[in-house]
Structures are given as C-alpha cells and as structure tokens.
Design an enzyme around this catalytic site. Structure first.
Site, PDB file in Angstrom:
ATOM      1  N   LEU A  43      -2.634  -6.858 -10.442  1.00  0.00           N
ATOM      2  CA  LEU A  43      -3.402  -7.052  -9.200  1.00  0.00           C
ATOM      3  C   LEU A  43      -3.203  -5.895  -8.235  1.00  0.00           C
ATOM      4  CD1 LEU A  43      -2.731 -10.838  -8.587  1.00  0.00           C
ATOM      5  CD2 LEU A  43      -4.911  -9.771  -9.191  1.00  0.00           C
ATOM      6  N   GLY A  44      -2.028  -5.320  -8.254  1.00  0.00           N
ATOM      7  CA  GLY A  44      -1.792  -4.216  -7.323  1.00  0.00           C
ATOM      8  C   GLY A  44      -0.356  -3.749  -7.387  1.00  0.00           C
ATOM      9  N   LYS A  45      -0.174  -2.535  -6.894  1.00  0.00           N
ATOM     10  CA  LYS A  45       1.172  -1.969  -6.800  1.00  0.00           C
ATOM     11  C   LYS A  45       1.312  -1.458  -5.391  1.00  0.00           C
ATOM     12  CE  LYS A  45       3.004  -0.370 -11.142  1.00  0.00           C
ATOM     13  NZ  LYS A  45       2.340  -0.174 -12.355  1.00  0.00           N
ATOM     14  N   GLY A  46       2.416  -1.773  -4.759  1.00  0.00           N
ATOM     15  CA  GLY A  46       2.652  -1.236  -3.429  1.00  0.00           C
ATOM     16  C   GLY A  46       3.771  -0.237  -3.510  1.00  0.00           C
ATOM     17  N   ASN A  47       4.506  -0.116  -2.419  1.00  0.00           N
ATOM     18  CA  ASN A  47       5.601   0.833  -2.378  1.00  0.00           C
ATOM     19  C   ASN A  47       6.766   0.427  -3.261  1.00  0.00           C
ATOM     20  OD1 ASN A  47       5.363   3.204  -1.185  1.00  0.00           O
ATOM     21  ND2 ASN A  47       6.155   2.581   0.814  1.00  0.00           N
ATOM     22  N   PHE A  48       7.056  -0.888  -3.260  1.00  0.00           N
ATOM     23  CA  PHE A  48       8.267  -1.354  -3.942  1.00  0.00           C
ATOM     24  C   PHE A  48       7.992  -2.271  -5.122  1.00  0.00           C
ATOM     25  CE2 PHE A  48       9.117  -0.993   0.655  1.00  0.00           C
ATOM     26  CZ  PHE A  48       9.925   0.131   0.600  1.00  0.00           C
ATOM     27  N   GLY A  49       6.910  -3.071  -4.997  1.00  0.00           N
ATOM     28  CA  GLY A  49       6.690  -4.102  -5.997  1.00  0.00           C
ATOM     29  C   GLY A  49       5.427  -3.870  -6.801  1.00  0.00           C
ATOM     30  N   VAL A  51       2.381  -6.448  -8.636  1.00  0.00           N
ATOM     31  CA  VAL A  51       1.947  -7.844  -8.657  1.00  0.00           C
ATOM     32  C   VAL A  51       0.963  -8.045  -9.806  1.00  0.00           C
ATOM     33  CG1 VAL A  51       0.876  -9.695  -7.315  1.00  0.00           C
ATOM     34  CG2 VAL A  51       2.274  -7.984  -6.152  1.00  0.00           C
ATOM     35  N   ASP A 164       5.361  -4.383   8.388  1.00  0.00           N
ATOM     36  CA  ASP A 164       4.485  -3.687   7.440  1.00  0.00           C
ATOM     37  C   ASP A 164       3.072  -4.270   7.518  1.00  0.00           C
ATOM     38  OD1 ASP A 164       3.775  -1.863   5.512  1.00  0.00           O
ATOM     39  OD2 ASP A 164       4.848  -2.829   3.860  1.00  0.00           O
TER      40      ASP A 164
HETATM   41  P1  ADP Z   1       4.515  -4.090  -2.118  1.00  0.00           P
HETATM   42  O1  ADP Z   1       5.694  -4.742  -1.472  1.00  0.00           O
HETATM   43  O2  ADP Z   1       4.906  -3.252  -3.278  1.00  0.00           O
HETATM   44  O3  ADP Z   1       3.640  -3.349  -1.128  1.00  0.00           O
HETATM   45  P2  ADP Z   1       2.569  -6.274  -2.101  1.00  0.00           P
HETATM   46  O4  ADP Z   1       3.184  -7.625  -1.939  1.00  0.00           O
HETATM   47  O5  ADP Z   1       1.956  -5.665  -0.867  1.00  0.00           O
HETATM   48  O6  ADP Z   1       3.631  -5.262  -2.777  1.00  0.00           O
HETATM   49  O7  ADP Z   1       1.461  -6.355  -3.245  1.00  0.00           O
HETATM   50  C1  ADP Z   1       0.802  -5.175  -3.720  1.00  0.00           C
HETATM   51  C2  ADP Z   1      -0.701  -5.429  -3.878  1.00  0.00           C
HETATM   52  O8  ADP Z   1      -0.913  -6.473  -4.850  1.00  0.00           O
HETATM   53  C3  ADP Z   1      -1.412  -5.910  -2.612  1.00  0.00           C
HETATM   54  O9  ADP Z   1      -1.825  -4.836  -1.794  1.00  0.00           O
HETATM   55  C4  ADP Z   1      -2.597  -6.683  -3.201  1.00  0.00           C
HETATM   56  O10 ADP Z   1      -3.640  -5.793  -3.542  1.00  0.00           O
HETATM   57  C5  ADP Z   1      -2.030  -7.291  -4.484  1.00  0.00           C
HETATM   58  N1  ADP Z   1      -1.545  -8.681  -4.275  1.00  0.00           N
HETATM   59  C6  ADP Z   1      -0.327  -9.026  -3.794  1.00  0.00           C
HETATM   60  N2  ADP Z   1      -0.176 -10.363  -3.734  1.00  0.00           N
HETATM   61  C7  ADP Z   1      -1.340 -10.899  -4.180  1.00  0.00           C
HETATM   62  C8  ADP Z   1      -1.830 -12.261  -4.341  1.00  0.00           C
HETATM   63  N3  ADP Z   1      -1.062 -13.310  -4.025  1.00  0.00           N
HETATM   64  N4  ADP Z   1      -3.088 -12.443  -4.813  1.00  0.00           N
HETATM   65  C9  ADP Z   1      -3.859 -11.365  -5.110  1.00  0.00           C
HETATM   66  N5  ADP Z   1      -3.477 -10.075  -4.978  1.00  0.00           N
HETATM   67  C10 ADP Z   1      -2.220  -9.823  -4.520  1.00  0.00           C
HETATM   68 MG    MG Z   2       2.387  -3.991   0.323  1.00  0.00          MG
END
Ligand code: ADP
Ligand code: MG
Length: 266
Positions: A43-49, A51, A164
C-alpha cells in the site's frame, strides 16, 4: 474481566463523536496469526515503515477481512522499541477521524511485531488528490479539513503531539471521510509542560515543521497547527494546480472558479 476494546469491525458507537477510552479497563491485545495473513499488495512506504494490504484468512477460503499491516523497514534508523511505542499510541486512540487499530502480529519468532490496522481503500490524501484532481470540489476539501481538525482536537485532548501531520499521513476512507494516520513520531506532552522537547532529532519532516521545532526542537499543539497549515496548502494546491495547467484551454475560467468557491459556501 478483560474487555476487548479493539474488536475487529466498526466501532459500535460510530456517530462521529470521539471518546476517551476507559483507562481503567484492562486491554487485551488482539493477536493475529502470521500464517493466516496473506499479502495482496504493497500500500505504501514511508520513512520508517512499509504497509501491505493483506487478507486475514484463517479458513483459507477468501472470506477473511482485508487489513493493512505495517512493519518496520529493516534498513531504517527507527528501532523496534520506537515501533512498539507507535503501536501503543494507536491502540489507545478511539476516534472516527483516526485510523483504527485492530491488533498485532508477531513474526520472526516474536523478535518483531507488525501492526494490524483497518484498511482504507482510497489510500493517502496525496494519492487521492492526484487521482481526483479534476473533480474534488472545494466543499469536499473543506469537509476533509474540518475532519482533520476534529481528529487533531481529540489527539490534543489526550495530550499527544502528532509531529508528522502531512497529507501523506492522512488516509481517505471514502469520498466523505478522512482519517489521521502514522503515529510514528507522536509524543505525549508531560503534564507540567506545554510542549515536548526532542532530544535526538533523527530524520525529521522539517518542511512541515514550525520555526520553534526547527530551532529549539520544541513540539506542541501549536506546532501541529503549523503543520496543519502546510496540509491545507498541500490540499488547496490542487485548485491552484488547475490554474497552472500547461495548456491554456485546460485552465478553469474565472466564472467556473467563482462557482466552485460560491458552491462551497452553501
Ligand atoms: P511511515 O511511518 O513509514 O511513514 P505510514 O504509516 O505513513 O508509514 O504508511 C505509509 C503509507 O502507506 C501511507 O502514506 C499510505 O499511503 C499507506 N497506508 C498506511 N496505512 C494505510 C491503511 N490503513 N490503509 C491504506 N493505506 C495505508
Ligand atoms: Mg508516513
């Protein structure tokens, strides 16, 4: 005498109000078994995690729930202890404008933990705005902005600073509902203070930071307000972007811009 506070499914009192959880009740962790979690997509990758969209399918017949599962990226600075704090934070939040915690999943023989959340099908506000750029009316932008404010008001009532707040961390549940997510940098303000001072800056989203956060590492409800201002800018940028279409015929007319603003005030 355990009460499952985070049972899967929708909150029974989903009427738009945010409630403080009953701190005196013992919380039971909802543990999802890793062998039943089937990954469908990233679904996505952020700085640390990172998903993933998964189906939790104990019966193996595709009838299980879709969930979003977050885990720590192994090559990042953030530690498992930080991630445990993020899980602890999200599990204590119960508000319609905040992404819902569902439970945890142990992996690598309990050496690491994954966070299981509700899956929000429209993804982050950034992606949503890019996709629906032509037909997101001002009214909807303002509705989303007011929902983010409600979620932040709730967070503030719990003495949390998000740290954030950015459009990438706002998730879209439907065309009429957004939720605040990503509590990776969230901190509690000490009871005798008005702010939280960071001691180890680490990787920081400084373009969203208030001046006092950049210069003195001070984070407060008012520094979250600054970041909210940046979110509004990211958000309204979509209207400005229409005015800056490269092909002149794709730009809106003053009368259609006027209609858009006027309709949003009705
Ligand atoms: P990080 O701490 O690495 O920034 P996030 O929690 O912001 O991680 O999640 C990274 C990305 O994953 C988000 O910007 C979003 O696009 C996607 N994402 C996160 N949680 C969900 C969710 N519950 N449902 C759908 N997409 C999600
Ligand atoms: Mg994030």
């Amino acid at each position: 005498d355990y009460e499952i506070l985070h049972a899967t499914g929708t909150h029974p009192k989903s009427d738009g109000f945010c409630r403080r959880p009953n701190m005196f009740k013992k919380q039971q962790q909802d543990v999802f078994e890793e062998r039943y979690l089937r990954c469908i997509s990233i679904l996505g990758k952020g700085n640390f995690g990172s998903v993933e969209l998964c189906r939790y399918d104990p019966w193996g017949d595709n009838t299980g729930d879709l969930v979003a599962v977050k885990e720590l990226q192994s090559n990042k600075q953030a530690t498992m202890a930080d991630f445990q704090r993020e899980i602890q934070t999200i599990s204590s939040l119960h508000c319609d404008y905040i992404v819902k915690y569902k439970g945890i999943c142990y992996s690598a023989g309990r050496l690491s933990t994954k966070l299981v959340m509700e899956y929000l099908p429209y993804g982050s506000l950034i992606g949503y705005m890019e996709k629906h750029r032509q037909n997101v009316c001002t009214r909807r932008l303002l509705l989303f902005a007011s929902q983010i404010c409600k979620g932040m008001e709730y967070l503030q009532s719990m003495r949390y600073v998000h740290r954030d707040l950015a459009a990438r961390n706002i998730l879209v549940a439907s065309d009429t509902l957004v939720k605040i997510a990503d509590f990776g940098l969230t901190k509690i303000i000490p009871v005798d203070k008005e702010y939280y001072r960071v001691t180890q800056p680490g990787e920081s989203p400084i373009f969203w930071y208030a001046p006092e956060s950049v210069s003195e590492l001070k984070f407060s409800h008012k520094s979250d307000v600054w970041s909210f201002g940046i979110v509004l800018h990211e958000h309204l940028l979509i209207i400005m972007m229409q005015c800056w279409e490269f092909n002149s015929e794709d730009r809106p007319s003053f009368s259609s811009l006027q209609d858009m603003f006027e309709n949003s005030l009705l």
